[in-house]
Design a protein around this motif. Structure first.
Motif, PDB file in Angstrom:
ATOM      1  N   HIS A 155       1.452   3.457  -7.628  1.00 57.82           N
ATOM      2  CA  HIS A 155       0.782   3.680  -6.556  1.00 57.82           C
ATOM      3  C   HIS A 155       0.108   5.951  -5.774  1.00 57.82           C
ATOM      4  O   HIS A 155      -0.279   5.506  -4.922  1.00 57.82           O
ATOM      5  CB  HIS A 155       1.664   4.031  -5.473  1.00 57.82           C
ATOM      6  CG  HIS A 155       1.958   2.456  -5.186  1.00 57.82           C
ATOM      7  ND1 HIS A 155       1.171   1.210  -4.411  1.00 57.82           N
ATOM      8  CD2 HIS A 155       3.821   1.615  -5.502  1.00 57.82           C
ATOM      9  CE1 HIS A 155       2.082   0.674  -4.449  1.00 57.82           C
ATOM     10  NE2 HIS A 155       3.229   0.504  -5.052  1.00 57.82           N
ATOM     11  N   SER A 176       0.825  -1.293  -0.005  1.00 52.93           N
ATOM     12  CA  SER A 176       0.167   0.623  -0.011  1.00 52.93           C
ATOM     13  C   SER A 176       0.660   1.482  -0.021  1.00 52.93           C
ATOM     14  O   SER A 176       2.700   1.470   0.630  1.00 52.93           O
ATOM     15  CB  SER A 176      -1.075   0.308   0.488  1.00 52.93           C
ATOM     16  OG  SER A 176      -0.414   0.637   2.570  1.00 52.93           O
ATOM     17  N   LYS A 177       0.461   2.374  -0.192  1.00 55.15           N
ATOM     18  CA  LYS A 177       1.137   3.133  -0.558  1.00 55.15           C
ATOM     19  C   LYS A 177       1.547   3.952   0.990  1.00 55.15           C
ATOM     20  O   LYS A 177       2.303   5.039   1.124  1.00 55.15           O
ATOM     21  CB  LYS A 177       0.306   4.960  -1.157  1.00 55.15           C
ATOM     22  CG  LYS A 177      -1.373   5.162  -0.635  1.00 55.15           C
ATOM     23  CD  LYS A 177      -1.935   5.922  -1.855  1.00 55.15           C
ATOM     24  CE  LYS A 177      -2.590   6.605  -1.237  1.00 55.15           C
ATOM     25  NZ  LYS A 177      -2.882   8.171  -2.900  1.00 55.15           N
ATOM     26  N   GLN A 207       2.745   2.669   3.479  1.00 53.53           N
ATOM     27  CA  GLN A 207       4.425   2.271   4.005  1.00 53.53           C
ATOM     28  C   GLN A 207       5.026   3.584   3.575  1.00 53.53           C
ATOM     29  O   GLN A 207       6.176   3.316   3.966  1.00 53.53           O
ATOM     30  CB  GLN A 207       4.192   0.945   3.850  1.00 53.53           C
ATOM     31  CG  GLN A 207       5.026   0.422   2.380  1.00 53.53           C
ATOM     32  CD  GLN A 207       5.524  -0.761   1.817  1.00 53.53           C
ATOM     33  OE1 GLN A 207       4.525  -1.338   1.762  1.00 53.53           O
ATOM     34  NE2 GLN A 207       6.575  -1.033   1.464  1.00 53.53           N
TER      35      GLN A 207
END
Length: 185
Positions: free
Chosen positions: A41, A2-3, A5
C-alpha cells in the motif's frame, strides 16, 4: 482495500508517537497490516504514509477551514465556522497537531516545506478575510499569525496539562478577538 482507509489509524499513530516513534511494529498493529501489505500500500514506506496523512489533512483543512474563510457570509460567522472546523479537526483539543509533531526530529527536513505551506495558507486565508473587512495588510497578517499561534500553543498546553480546556477556551474566544474593532466602523 485502498490506502485511504488506513489514514485515520496512521493519523492517530503519528499524532501519538511522532515520525521517529512510529515503528514498523506499531504501524502494523495500528493498521492491521503485515510488513508486506504495508509496503504494497505504501511502497515509499513511512515517509509515504506521513505524506498521505498530510495530504488528507490538507484536504480537510481546505474544505473545513480555508473554503469557509474564503466563502460567503458575514466575517464573524465565517471565523466562527473556522474555529468549529479546527475544533473538530483536533477533537476539541484532545488530539495534538501533527504538523507541530513533524517539525521535530528527523521528520523536520522531510516534511518542513509541506507543513510551512499548510500554515501559510491558513494564515493567508485569515489575513485576506480581515483585510476585506478593513484591516491593513500588516495588522491583518499579525492577527492571523497570532490566531494560528494561539491555536497551536493551546494545543501544546492542553496536551501538557492533559486537559483540552485551554484549547476550547482559545477557539471559543478567537472569532471575537480576530474581529475586534472591525464591527465599530
Amino acid at each position: 482495500m485502498s490506502k485511504a482507509q488506513y489514514i485515520p489509524s496512521l493519523l492517530g499513530l503519528f499524532r501519538q508517537h511522532g515520525y521517529d516513534g512510529a515503528t514498523l511494529s506499531r504501524i502494523s498493529e495500528a493498521t492491521g497490516l503485515g510488513k508486506a501489505s504495508l509496503y504494497h500500500h505504501f511502497p515509499g514506506g513511512k515517509s509515504e504514509m506521513v505524506a498521505t496523512v498530510l495530504d488528507y489533512l490538507e484536504q480537510e483543512t481546505e474544505i473545513h477551514i480555508l473554503q469557509v474563510l474564503r466563502g460567503q457570509g458575514e466575517a464573524p460567522a465565517r471565523l466562527q465556522k473556522m474555529c468549529d472546523g479546527i475544533s473538530r479537526l483536533y477533537e476539541q483539543g484532545d488530539q495534538p497537531c501533527l504538523q507541530a509533531i513533524l517539525l521535530m526530529g528527523s521528520a523536520r527536513d522531510v516534511f518542513h516545506a509541506k507543513v510551512e505551506m499548510l500554515l501559510r495558507s491558513w494564515i493567508d486565508a485569515i489575513a485576506t478575510l480581515l483585510m476585506a473587512e478593513g484591516l491593513s495588510k500588516d495588522i491583518a497578517l499579525q492577527r492571523a499569525e497570532n490566531a494560528v499561534l494561539a491555536i497551536q500553543g493551546s494545543l501544546i498546553l492542553s496536551q501538557g496539562l492533559n486537559s483540552p480546556a485551554v484549547f476550547q477556551r482559545v477557539v471559543n474566544q478567537l472569532p471575537q478577538q480576530l474581529y475586534q474593532g472591525l464591527d465599530e466602523g
